[in-house]
Design a protein around this motif. Structure first.
Motif, PDB file in Angstrom:
ATOM      1  N   ARG A   1      -5.925  -6.856   3.070  1.00 40.38           N
ATOM      2  CA  ARG A   1      -4.624  -6.626   3.704  1.00 40.38           C
ATOM      3  C   ARG A   1      -4.754  -6.320   5.194  1.00 40.38           C
ATOM      4  O   ARG A   1      -3.859  -6.600   5.982  1.00 40.38           O
ATOM      5  CB  ARG A   1      -3.922  -5.468   2.978  1.00 40.38           C
ATOM      6  CG  ARG A   1      -2.551  -5.117   3.534  1.00 40.38           C
ATOM      7  CD  ARG A   1      -1.544  -6.222   3.284  1.00 40.38           C
ATOM      8  NE  ARG A   1      -0.321  -5.974   4.027  1.00 40.38           N
ATOM      9  CZ  ARG A   1       0.711  -6.802   4.052  1.00 40.38           C
ATOM     10  NH1 ARG A   1       0.662  -7.922   3.382  1.00 40.38           N
ATOM     11  NH2 ARG A   1       1.797  -6.516   4.744  1.00 40.38           N
TER      12      ARG A   1
ATOM     13  N   ARG B   1       0.822  -1.207   0.000  1.00 43.99           N
ATOM     14  CA  ARG B   1       0.000   0.000   0.000  1.00 43.99           C
ATOM     15  C   ARG B   1       0.857   1.259   0.000  1.00 43.99           C
ATOM     16  O   ARG B   1       0.410   2.318  -0.474  1.00 43.99           O
ATOM     17  CB  ARG B   1      -0.928   0.003   1.212  1.00 43.99           C
ATOM     18  CG  ARG B   1      -1.966  -1.106   1.202  1.00 43.99           C
ATOM     19  CD  ARG B   1      -2.697  -1.199   2.531  1.00 43.99           C
ATOM     20  NE  ARG B   1      -1.795  -1.504   3.631  1.00 43.99           N
ATOM     21  CZ  ARG B   1      -2.179  -1.660   4.901  1.00 43.99           C
ATOM     22  NH1 ARG B   1      -3.458  -1.523   5.201  1.00 43.99           N
ATOM     23  NH2 ARG B   1      -1.304  -1.939   5.837  1.00 43.99           N
TER      24      ARG B   1
ATOM     25  N   GLN C   1      -1.408  -5.568  -5.993  1.00 46.20           N
ATOM     26  CA  GLN C   1      -1.760  -4.368  -5.241  1.00 46.20           C
ATOM     27  C   GLN C   1      -1.140  -3.119  -5.871  1.00 46.20           C
ATOM     28  O   GLN C   1      -1.794  -2.078  -5.989  1.00 46.20           O
ATOM     29  CB  GLN C   1      -1.315  -4.513  -3.791  1.00 46.20           C
ATOM     30  CG  GLN C   1      -1.642  -3.315  -2.912  1.00 46.20           C
ATOM     31  CD  GLN C   1      -3.129  -3.117  -2.709  1.00 46.20           C
ATOM     32  OE1 GLN C   1      -3.907  -4.071  -2.793  1.00 46.20           O
ATOM     33  NE2 GLN C   1      -3.528  -1.870  -2.470  1.00 46.20           N
TER      34      GLN C   1
ATOM     35  N   LYS D   1      -2.923  -2.288  -9.078  1.00 44.54           N
ATOM     36  CA  LYS D   1      -4.249  -1.727  -8.782  1.00 44.54           C
ATOM     37  C   LYS D   1      -4.141  -0.257  -8.399  1.00 44.54           C
ATOM     38  O   LYS D   1      -4.904   0.584  -8.882  1.00 44.54           O
ATOM     39  CB  LYS D   1      -4.897  -2.529  -7.664  1.00 44.54           C
ATOM     40  CG  LYS D   1      -6.273  -2.022  -7.252  1.00 44.54           C
ATOM     41  CD  LYS D   1      -6.838  -2.879  -6.114  1.00 44.54           C
ATOM     42  CE  LYS D   1      -8.197  -2.361  -5.657  1.00 44.54           C
ATOM     43  NZ  LYS D   1      -8.741  -3.188  -4.524  1.00 44.54           N
ATOM     44  N   GLN D   2      -3.179   0.066  -7.521  1.00 44.65           N
ATOM     45  CA  GLN D   2      -3.047   1.444  -7.072  1.00 44.65           C
ATOM     46  C   GLN D   2      -2.572   2.366  -8.193  1.00 44.65           C
ATOM     47  O   GLN D   2      -2.956   3.542  -8.246  1.00 44.65           O
ATOM     48  CB  GLN D   2      -2.084   1.526  -5.888  1.00 44.65           C
ATOM     49  CG  GLN D   2      -2.656   0.929  -4.616  1.00 44.65           C
ATOM     50  CD  GLN D   2      -1.825   1.190  -3.383  1.00 44.65           C
ATOM     51  OE1 GLN D   2      -1.921   0.467  -2.420  1.00 44.65           O
ATOM     52  NE2 GLN D   2      -1.012   2.228  -3.387  1.00 44.65           N
TER      53      GLN D   2
END
Length: 803
Positions: free
Chosen positions: A264, A169, A232, A235-236
């Motif tokens: 997550r 993230r 991830q 995606k971000q």
């Protein structure tokens, strides 16, 4: 029609070279094949999604019209096939599309049960059996992977990420190492440190995977880190991730026992793995765990440790602490490039060494290759084989059912002697329980076809055939590798047959505790017969279980004498139960059942059992044990004392790195879950995380925790390799770890000495008794467990009730 029973093991469609299958609920299947290892072929086929039910009551309740299934894959509408035999799941229902079938069943089930049912999986387990679409296709068609294909003919790609941290993230990917199917290593690097540079790196990675078009993608901890991290970040950054062969299909989640949390934050306890449609994703960590479950010889499960164990890396291998990689890249990028290149090279070698068993299983079982790589042998391999066998024979399957309360008697395990024994032999009772099942035809009562016994018979024969062909093949050849892999796979499944039979709580559909107890009864009978015969011929029994027997022999015996005695005893055993001479050792330390140390005649030390090898144990203590046990078994008692004092000196001088006093812990609770339970019970690992300022983690994460000098817990983030942190403060509690050395690690040598000698050997230098005997007089001992030895005595004849 008579069905050849060989089809139960191998399937019946001989289409060669299948390397991946992707099936959809629409009834469309895509099959990728590489016949003879050549060019890739893509085929598309229709199949009828299907489910097994206990009755057609739900179809009738829904008012759905259905017809008899005549085997036509293109037939319209819902079709029903009645299955023969006493099994509870006696109706196979199929349709052109899964949603048509599921909607009809759920509508009727909702009426019958008086509640809203939207998925077939919501029906009681004893009423249905549902498979993923790919397995529906493979079971229905009788196809399997890799027919007429060698492991070396697969197109395999390895990739490994280098990231700025562990949380996708907030952390970035700055380098991706790619091992190509041709054996080359390519390094893709971010051209900057912003979103644009990372997005560009991901696009180049996707393009390269598509260009190389591998059948298999591999890495170590692929499913635990690399694939979830890539997804991830993509995606971000809003980067499409068409890594598979169906460019319109993104990565797909599937439930898995060992995977990552589906979110997550860890609030959802469901574990998942990611599927790349059209390619098989193999995590070598699964192969390592499966290998060590049987071998119990690996120093750890991290890539670097395992690669060293198998000789895949040398002393020049670049090592960088995990949390220092990005910083090192900024100052010395070539060093990180060498590190990353070595990772993918070692993964490729590890996959070849340990991947053969799953490859061989995929030739038999109707499951995707990657699912067989992480599946348990009982429910993951045997159950699919039995389901296919029963459907091929047109017979109803038994449903999962709870037992009648009978307690499973458990396996036979005897510890005859504890302590140190010189000149030790091990004999292996080859697959004892499966052999007894075969010899006495002991199978589950709910298996009218005796399919489980047939599979065990065939698997044993296949294993013997593969072992012989492996011996005949040239060393290092693909043929040798293929046959050894086949033998290992057959052994894995055969040895799981008893576990499948004995599984409680309805875990397997053919579980039968009464049959399992009969197997264990005969197992105890056979083991005691063998032990009695060995003891009568001069053996000093040490330990016996279903894996074999360890015993000491007289000093004057030659290897010929040892083998001759084993052959004599082998002739006394039941048919199909084979006793094999497995090894001989200079000495053995027997600590407790299934926990022992062996010294080979060429000086190698082998440690078995959690008392000597545990992922949670502090490395400094295990290092002491290895040194002390090696000296003990070599007869060097003074050296044992020296190893203890050297370790104490290192601790007091803080010469032991902090990572070596830390215990490796797997976190099972999310931060929120631990906060809820904290008032009732405080747990050291989680308290250490909080005290070290860590507020976020996910279930499944691993950390190393240690006790600081002030008694509080501290954390070292998991470092897979054994490189040491440059800024090691070594602020651990010396007194605590000195006491732990004696209380936990030295205590595992207690059975080797008389109590007063043990106290003397492991006393602090300042606390020795004034008139202590000389260390040179201390000798290791071995103690008979008399209550176990009594089992070998003939039972007295009873006169009660006799005339």
């Amino acid at each position: 029609m008579t069905i050849p029973r060989d089809e139960w093991l191998w399937g019946w469609d001989t289409t060669p070279g299948i390397v991946s299958v992707w099936a959809e609920e629409s009834g469309q299947a895509t099959v990728w094949r590489r016949p003879d290892g050549g060019a890739l072929l893509t085929e598309r086929a229709k199949f009828r999604p299907w489910v097994l039910l206990s009755s057609v009551d739900d179809l009738r309740a829904a008012g759905v019209r259905y017809q008899h299934d005549d085997g036509d894959a293109n037939a319209p509408g819902i079709r029903v096939r009645e299955l023969a035999g006493p099994g509870a799941l006696r109706v196979a229902v199929s349709a052109e599309r899964w949603n048509v079938l599921e909607t009809a069943i759920c509508r009727g089930a909702s009426k019958r049960l008086g509640q809203r049912i939207t998925r077939v999986q919501q029906l009681p387990r004893h009423e249905r059996h549902v498979l993923p679409p790919e397995e529906q296709y493979l079971v229905a068609t009788g196809r399997t992977y890799f027919r007429n294909l060698a492991f070396a003919q697969l197109q395999r790609l390895q990739f490994d990420l280098e990231t700025t941290g562990l949380d996708p993230r907030v952390h970035r990917i700055f380098l991706i190492a790619v091992g190509t199917p041709h054996g080359d290593v390519e390094l893709l690097e971010a051209r900057g440190q912003d979103d644009h540079a990372e997005a560009d790196l991901l696009r180049r990675f996707v393009t390269r995977v598509q260009q190389l078009d591998p059948d298999v993608i591999e890495n170590h901890n692929l499913h635990g880190f690399d694939l979830p991290f890539v997804r991830q970040r993509a995606k971000q950054l809003r980067v499409p991730l068409p890594l598979g062969r169906l460019h319109h299909t993104a990565l797909v989640e599937r439930a898995a026992m060992r995977g990552v949390s589906s979110d997550r934050d860890g609030a959802d306890e469901r574990r998942v793995r990611l599927i790349v449609p059209g390619r098989e994703c193999i995590d070598t960590l699964d192969a390592v765990r499966r290998y060590d479950f049987a071998a119990r010889e690996l120093p750890g499960y991290g890539l670097k440790a395992v690669a060293r164990h198998f000789g895949l890396s040398g002393p020049a291998r670049e090592l960088i602490p995990g949390d220092r990689i990005h910083a090192v890249y900024a100052s010395d990028p070539d060093r990180v490039r060498r590190y990353a290149a070595a990772d993918v090279t070692e993964v490729a070698g590890l996959a070849r060494i340990l991947g053969g068993a799953a490859f061989a299983l995929a030739r038999m079982a109707p499951r995707r290759y990657e699912r067989l790589a992480d599946a348990g042998a009982a429910t993951g391999v045997i159950d699919p084989l039995l389901v296919r066998a029963y459907l091929r024979a047109g017979h109803a399957l038994p449903a999962h059912a709870d037992g009648d309360g009978t307690v499973h008697s458990g396996a036979a395990l005897y510890l005859f002697t504890a302590g140190v024994v010189q000149r030790v032999v091990k004999v292996d009772v080859a697959s004892l329980y499966p052999s007894l099942m075969r010899a006495f035809r002991i199978g589950p009562v709910r298996d009218p076809l005796q399919a489980l016994l047939f599979l065990v018979d065939q698997l044993v024969e296949q294993r013997l055939h593969a072992k012989q062909r492996a011996k005949e093949a040239a060393a290092g050849s693909d043929e040798r590798f293929t046959q050894e892999a086949m033998s290992a796979a057959m052994k894995l499944v055969v040895n799981s047959a008893y576990g499948y039979l004995a599984a409680g709580d309805g875990l397997t559909r053919f579980a039968d505790v009464h049959a399992a107890n009969e197997v264990t009864r005969r197992g105890r009978e056979t083991l005691l017969l063998m032990c009695r015969a060995l003891a009568e011929r001069g053996a000093q029994l040490i330990e016996a279980d279903t894996d074999g027997v360890y015993f000491g022999v007289p000093d004057h015996w030659s290897e010929h004498d040892e083998r001759a005695m084993v052959d004599t005893v082998a002739a006394l055993l039941p048919p199909l139960v084979r006793l094999e001479f497995e090894g001989r050792y200079a000495a053995m330390l027997s600590h407790e059942a299934k926990n022992y140390a062996l010294l080979t005649f060429d000086g190698r030390l082998q440690l078995k059992g959690v008392a000597f090898r545990s992922s949670r144990a502090e490395p400094y203590g295990e290092a002491f044990l290895r040194t002390a046990i090696a000296r003990l078994l070599a007869g060097d008692v003074i050296g044992v004392r020296a190893a203890y004092l050297d370790t104490l000196t290192a601790l007091h001088g803080r010469a032991v790195p902090t990572v070596d006093v830390a215990s490796r812990v797997r976190l099972r609770k999310s931060p929120e879950a631990y906060a809820r339970s904290r008032q009732q019970r405080r747990e050291f690992a989680y308290e250490a995380l909080w005290q070290s300022g860590r507020q976020q983690w996910a279930p499944g994460d691993r950390v190393r925790v240690y006790r600081g000098a002030n008694g509080t817990g501290r954390v070292i983030d998991e470092v897979e390799d054994e490189a040491r942190l440059d800024h090691d403060a070594r602020d651990y509690d010396v007194a605590y770890y000195a006491a732990l050395l004696r209380r936990t690690f030295a205590a595992r040598l207690a059975r080797a000495f008389h109590a007063h000698d043990f106290d003397l050997l492991f006393a602090d230098a300042e606390q020795l008794p004034l008139f202590a005997p000389a260390l040179e007089t201390i000798r290791p001992v071995a103690t008979r467990e008399d209550d176990v030895w009594q089992l070998l005595e003939p039972e007295p004849l009873s006169t009660t009730g006799q005339t």
